[in-house]
Design a protein around this motif. Structure first.
Motif, mmCIF file in Angstrom:
data_model
loop_
_atom_site.group_PDB
_atom_site.id
_atom_site.type_symbol
_atom_site.label_atom_id
_atom_site.label_comp_id
_atom_site.label_asym_id
_atom_site.label_seq_id
_atom_site.Cartn_x
_atom_site.Cartn_y
_atom_site.Cartn_z
ATOM 1 N N GLN A 37 0.827 -1.198 0.000
ATOM 2 C CA GLN A 37 0.000 0.000 0.000
ATOM 3 C C GLN A 37 0.867 1.256 0.000
ATOM 4 N N TYR B 105 -2.833 1.583 -5.391
ATOM 5 C CA TYR B 105 -3.099 0.426 -4.539
ATOM 6 C C TYR B 105 -4.534 -0.088 -4.689
ATOM 7 N N LYS B 106 -5.459 0.779 -5.031
ATOM 8 C CA LYS B 106 -6.844 0.345 -5.188
ATOM 9 C C LYS B 106 -6.982 -0.722 -6.281
ATOM 10 N N TYR C 285 -4.659 -3.106 -6.719
ATOM 11 C CA TYR C 285 -3.811 -4.227 -6.314
ATOM 12 C C TYR C 285 -4.556 -5.561 -6.409
ATOM 13 N N ARG C 286 -5.737 -5.657 -5.820
ATOM 14 C CA ARG C 286 -6.492 -6.906 -5.798
ATOM 15 C C ARG C 286 -6.847 -7.347 -7.209
ATOM 16 N N TYR D 217 -3.642 -8.562 -8.960
ATOM 17 C CA TYR D 217 -3.289 -9.854 -8.370
ATOM 18 C C TYR D 217 -4.217 -10.950 -8.896
ATOM 19 N N SER D 218 -5.517 -10.670 -8.967
ATOM 20 C CA SER D 218 -6.487 -11.673 -9.420
ATOM 21 C C SER D 218 -6.230 -12.082 -10.872
ATOM 22 N N ASP E 109 -16.090 -8.686 -4.773
ATOM 23 C CA ASP E 109 -15.188 -8.180 -3.742
ATOM 24 C C ASP E 109 -13.819 -8.862 -3.800
ATOM 25 N N LEU E 110 -13.811 -10.184 -3.973
ATOM 26 C CA LEU E 110 -12.550 -10.926 -3.942
ATOM 27 C C LEU E 110 -11.684 -10.679 -5.171
ATOM 28 N N SER E 111 -12.306 -10.468 -6.312
ATOM 29 C CA SER E 111 -11.547 -10.345 -7.557
ATOM 30 C C SER E 111 -10.941 -8.962 -7.761
ATOM 31 N N GLY E 112 -11.476 -7.968 -7.083
ATOM 32 C CA GLY E 112 -10.996 -6.604 -7.288
ATOM 33 C C GLY E 112 -11.767 -5.851 -8.354
ATOM 34 N N GLU F 132 -4.072 -14.172 6.184
ATOM 35 C CA GLU F 132 -5.421 -13.611 6.143
ATOM 36 C C GLU F 132 -5.989 -13.452 7.547
#
Length: 165
Positions: A2, A9-10, A12-13, A16-17, A71-74, A138
């Motif tokens: 971050q 950073y918003k 990032y998820r 990563y996904s 939510d999980l995937s970004g 986590e």
């Protein structure tokens, strides 16, 4: 991350996904293109057990993916949607703290039972180790995010297998 990424950073998820999906796709493709050593011949009962547990794992994964995919995937960052707030303790979370991981492990180990190849055993061990490592980090994040509420939830709810610990 971050601090290093600042405003980016918003994403990032999401990044990563995408990376994880492409990497997983390559690994799965490679896995099914190597010759495996059969560890034992399957009985009908073992095949049926593998089919039932694999189906259960897929159903659990499907429920979790349907509920948490955005939510999980970004993807939520592209939709300008706020992620779900608050500690999730309902639904499958009443039984285990990490239902998606439970379903995933149930499914991958059932694949090994269905096809007991050395390559599948190695994959299952690696996926299990990766998942347990991810859970460790986590859980630290969840304690930091939700504090005492998560500690109480963790104390009364199994990590992966209902009724265990």
């Amino acid at each position: 991350m971050q601090l290093a990424m600042k405003e980016s950073y918003k994403f990032y998820r999401l990044v990563y996904s995408v990376f994880a999906a492409l990497s997983l796709g390559f690994v799965v493709w490679y896995h099914f293109h190597i010759t495996g050593v059969l560890l034992w011949n399957m009985s009908l009962a073992e095949t049926a057990t593998a089919a039932i547990t694999g189906s259960a794992g897929l159903i659990i994964m499907g429920i979790c993916i349907k509920k948490y995919f955005i939510d999980l995937s970004g993807i939520d960052v592209l939709l300008k949607r706020k992620p779900a707030q608050g500690l999730q303790v309902g639904g499958l979370h009443k039984f285990v703290r990490h239902p998606l991981y439970s379903g995933t492990l149930l499914f991958v180990w059932s694949v090994f039972l269905w096809q007991p190849l050395l390559s599948n055993l190695i994959s299952c061990i690696c996926i299990t180790a990766y998942t347990l490592t991810g859970i460790y980090f986590e859980e630290k994040k969840l304690v930091q995010q939700f504090g005492e509420a998560y500690k109480k939830f963790a104390a009364k709810t199994a990590m992966l297998i209902p009724g265990l610990f």
